[in-house]
Design a protein around this motif. Structure first.
Motif, PDB file in Angstrom:
ATOM      1  N   PRO A 278      35.364  42.273  51.417  1.00 50.84           N
ATOM      2  CA  PRO A 278      36.640  41.794  51.021  1.00 50.84           C
ATOM      3  C   PRO A 278      36.683  41.596  49.556  1.00 50.84           C
ATOM      4  CG  PRO A 278      36.303  40.784  53.256  1.00 50.84           C
ATOM      5  CD  PRO A 278      34.897  41.512  52.725  1.00 50.84           C
ATOM      6  N   ARG A 279      37.580  42.292  48.978  1.00 49.73           N
ATOM      7  CA  ARG A 279      37.993  41.971  47.594  1.00 49.73           C
ATOM      8  C   ARG A 279      36.729  42.361  46.556  1.00 49.73           C
ATOM      9  NH1 ARG A 279      41.017  38.109  50.078  1.00 49.73           N
ATOM     10  NH2 ARG A 279      43.233  38.176  49.452  1.00 49.73           N
ATOM     11  N   GLN A 280      35.822  42.907  47.136  1.00 55.47           N
ATOM     12  CA  GLN A 280      34.497  43.172  46.236  1.00 55.47           C
ATOM     13  C   GLN A 280      34.183  44.780  46.003  1.00 55.47           C
ATOM     14  OE1 GLN A 280      32.202  40.653  45.296  1.00 55.47           O
ATOM     15  NE2 GLN A 280      34.006  39.436  45.991  1.00 55.47           N
ATOM     16  N   VAL A 281      34.042  45.239  44.805  1.00 60.38           N
ATOM     17  CA  VAL A 281      34.000  46.661  44.425  1.00 60.38           C
ATOM     18  C   VAL A 281      32.561  46.676  43.664  1.00 60.38           C
ATOM     19  CG1 VAL A 281      34.578  48.428  42.995  1.00 60.38           C
ATOM     20  CG2 VAL A 281      36.144  47.280  44.303  1.00 60.38           C
ATOM     21  N   VAL A 282      31.457  47.287  44.001  1.00 59.83           N
ATOM     22  CA  VAL A 282      30.314  47.553  43.562  1.00 59.83           C
ATOM     23  C   VAL A 282      30.496  49.137  42.790  1.00 59.83           C
ATOM     24  CG1 VAL A 282      27.813  48.087  43.464  1.00 59.83           C
ATOM     25  CG2 VAL A 282      28.831  46.377  44.800  1.00 59.83           C
TER      26      VAL A 282
END
Length: 486
Positions: free
Chosen positions: A122-126
Motif C-alpha cells: 500500500p502506497r509504496q512504489v519501488v
C-alpha cells in the motif's frame, strides 16, 4: 539519484499522456508529485501511435482530397515523396527524443524518476532506475497507475521467430515493404493499411470476423472505409483467420502465412493489429491483492475498486474504459482534481457532468479514424442504444448532397447519423463518415455534453456553403419525418 527513499503526496507510474495529466493536475492542486517512466516521456501516443501514424497519414489523405478537386488533379499525380514523408514522421515523433517532455514536466513542478516502477504494498512504489539504483517512493495520498497497453499478439506457431510488426514497427519503419499483410480490422489496421498502401505497399487485410471493418462503430462506417480501401487497391478479406506464420530463411526473408480455410499467401512484413492488452504484468499488482496482467477496474473517480482505503487510482488505457489518448488525458484531469480535492479536504462534486465525475467515459467519447474517408463518432451507436434500452430516433443524411460537400470534393461520398433521445429531445450519438468530417466532431461532442434541446439547435445557424450545414439538414429531416411544422 542520491536519495534511495523519498516521500511524495502522489506517485504516478507511467508517463504517457494520461499519467502526465494526472501528475500535472495533482501538482496544480498544491500536492508534491513524482512520475516514474521506463521509456520515453509521452508514451505510446507521442512516439509509436498517434503522432507518427497521423504524420504518415496526413500526406496520404491530403493527396486524396486534392485529387477530388477540379484544377488540382494533375498537380498531385505520381507517387508520394517517401523520404519527405518519413522525415515529417520523424519530426512529429520528435526524433524519438523526449527532452521537450522533460522540460514540460519541470515547468509544472513534477519530479521524474527514470526506471521501471512496481507497486510494493500500500502506497509504496519501488523504482529500479536506469542507473542501476533502487529508489523507494512513498505516497501520502495516492498512487496512480498509467501504464497503458501493449499489442495483444495471438499465440500462433512460429510467430516468435517471425518478428511481426506491431503498431510500433508500423509507425517507425524506415522502408516500404513490397507486400504487407495486416491482420485485424480495427482502427490501427485500417489506418496503417491506408498509409502503407499509399506509400507503395501491396496491402492485404486479413480480418477474422465477417461483420466488417471498425465493428464497434456504425456498420456504414466500416462499409465506406472498406469500399475506399478496395478502390485504392487493398485486398480486404473477411472471415479469414491466420493459423501459422513462418520465415523460412531468417528475419529478412518473406513471411509465409497460412489461413484456417487452407489458403496461404506470402508477404514481406506482417502487421498484427489484433487489439490491446493491459500493460500490468510486471508492476507489482500482486503486492496489493490484484492479479498481474489484468485490467484495473475503477469507479467514476478512477479509484481502483478492488483495493481497500481508496489510495490506488488508474487512468488511461489500463482501466479499459476508453482506449484513446484524449480520453486518457481527460481521465488524468478528472482524477487529478479528485485526488487534490480529497487531499485538501474539499467536497467532491461527482454529479452528472460535475468536475469530479467521469461522465464522458460512458456518454461522450469522441473518436476519429484518420482514413480516407474520415470516420468521426461520439456518444452512442445504434447498437449500443438498443442494448442499453435507450429510446432513440435514428436520423441519417447523405453528406454528399450538401453544397459544402460539393465544394470540398468532386463526387463527395459520406454519411451522417444522429441519434436523438426521444424522452429528452437531445442528441446522444453522432457518426460522420466522409472527407474532412473530423473537424465536425467537437461540435457534436459539445451538443452531447451540453444536452442542448433540439429546439435550441434551430438557432445555431451553420455557415453556407460548409459541411457543417449537415446539422441543419439533419434537423430538417427529423422535423419533416415527424410531420412537425417549425
Amino acid at each position: 539519484m542520491s536519495d534511495p527513499s523519498r516521500v511524495y503526496d502522489v506517485v504516478v507510474i507511467g508517463a504517457g499522456p494520461a499519467g502526465e495529466n494526472l501528475a500535472e493536475r495533482t501538482s496544480a492542486a498544491g500536492l508534491t508529485s513524482v512520475i516514474v517512466e521506463n521509456e520515453l516521456l509521452g508514451g505510446e501516443c507521442s512516439f509509436w501511435a498517434c503522432e507518427p501514424s497521423k504524420a504518415l497519414l496526413r500526406p496520404v489523405v491530403a493527396r486524396a482530397d486534392a485529387r477530388r478537386v477540379p484544377g488540382l488533379r494533375r498537380s498531385v499525380e505520381g507517387s508520394l515523396d517517401i523520404p519527405a514523408v518519413f522525415a515529417h514522421r520523424d519530426k512529429m515523433a520528435a526524433y524519438w527524443q523526449d527532452a521537450d517532455q522533460v522540460d514540460w514536466l519541470n515547468s509544472v513542478s513534477v519530479d521524474l524518476v527514470r526506471g521501471h516502477g512496481r507497486l510494493d504494498g500500500p502506497r509504496q512504489v519501488v523504482a529500479n532506475t536506469q542507473d542501476g539504483e533502487t529508489v523507494r517512493l512513498t505516497a501520502r495520498h495516492a498512487v496512480g497507475v498509467s501504464t497503458g497497453t501493449v499489442t495483444a499478439i495471438p499465440d500462433l506457431p512460429g510467430l516468435d521467430k517471425v518478428r511481426p510488426w506491431t503498431n510500433r514497427e508500423a509507425t517507425a519503419a524506415r522502408r516500404v515493404p513490397g507486400r504487407l499483410a495486416v491482420v485485424g480490422g480495427g482502427v490501427v489496421a485500417v489506418e496503417m493499411a491506408t498509409a502503407w498502401q499509399a506509400l507503395g505497399s501491396q496491402v492485404t487485410m486479413l480480418v477474422r470476423g465477417s461483420r466488417g471493418l471498425l465493428n464497434r462503430m456504425e456498420p456504414f462506417a466500416g462499409e465506406l472505409v472498406a469500399d475506399a480501401l478496395r478502390d485504392a487497391g487493398v485486398d480486404v478479406r473477411f472471415a479469414t483467420s491466420v493459423t501459422e506464420v513462418a520465415r523460412e530463411d531468417g528475419v529478412d526473408s518473406p513471411v509465409h502465412i497460412t489461413m484456417a480455410n487452407g489458403d496461404s499467401m506470402v508477404a514481406d512484413e506482417i502487421l498484427f493489429a489484433t487489439g490491446r492488452s493491459p500493460h500490468t504484468a510486471d508492476i507489482g499488482l500482486e503486492t496489493v491483492g490484484l492479479v498481474p496482467g489484468d485490467w484495473l477496474t475503477v469507479d467514476d473517480t478512477y479509484r481502483v475498486t478492488a483495493v481497500a482505503d481508496g489510495w490506488l487510482y488508474a487512468v488511461g488505457d489500463v482501466n479499459h474504459r476508453a482506449l484513446m489518448t484524449h480520453q486518457g488525458k481527460y481521465q488524468g484531469r478528472i482524477a487529478g482534481a479528485v485526488i487534490g480535492a480529497r487531499a485538501n479536504g474539499e467536497p467532491l462534486d461527482d454529479s452528472r457532468w460535475g468536475p469530479h465525475a467521469a461522465t464522458a467515459d460512458s456518454d461522450a467519447v469522441p473518436q476519429v479514424v484518420f482514413t480516407d474517408p474520415d470516420v468521426a463518432s461520439v456518444g452512442l451507436t445504434t447498437q449500443e442504444a438498443e442494448r442499453t434500452g435507450r429510446r432513440v430516433d435514428v436520423v441519417d443524411y447523405d453528406i454528399g448532397r450538401l453544397a459544402g460537400a460539393a465544394q470540398y470534393a468532386d463526387g463527395y461520398r459520406g454519411k451522417a447519423r444522429v441519434l436523438i433521445d426521444l424522452d429528452r429531445g437531445t442528441v446522444v450519438g453522432v457518426t460522420f463518415v466522409g472527407p474532412g468530417v473530423q473537424e465536425l466532431l467537437y461540435s457534436a461532442t459539445v451538443l452531447i455534453t451540453s444536452e442542448a434541446p433540439l429546439e435550441r439547435l434551430w438557432h445555431a445557424v451553420p455557415a453556407f456553403p460548409t459541411i457543417s450545414e449537415v446539422w441543419l439538414r439533419i434537423l430538417e429531416t427529423y422535423r419533416d419525418r415527424a410531420g412537425q411544422v417549425e
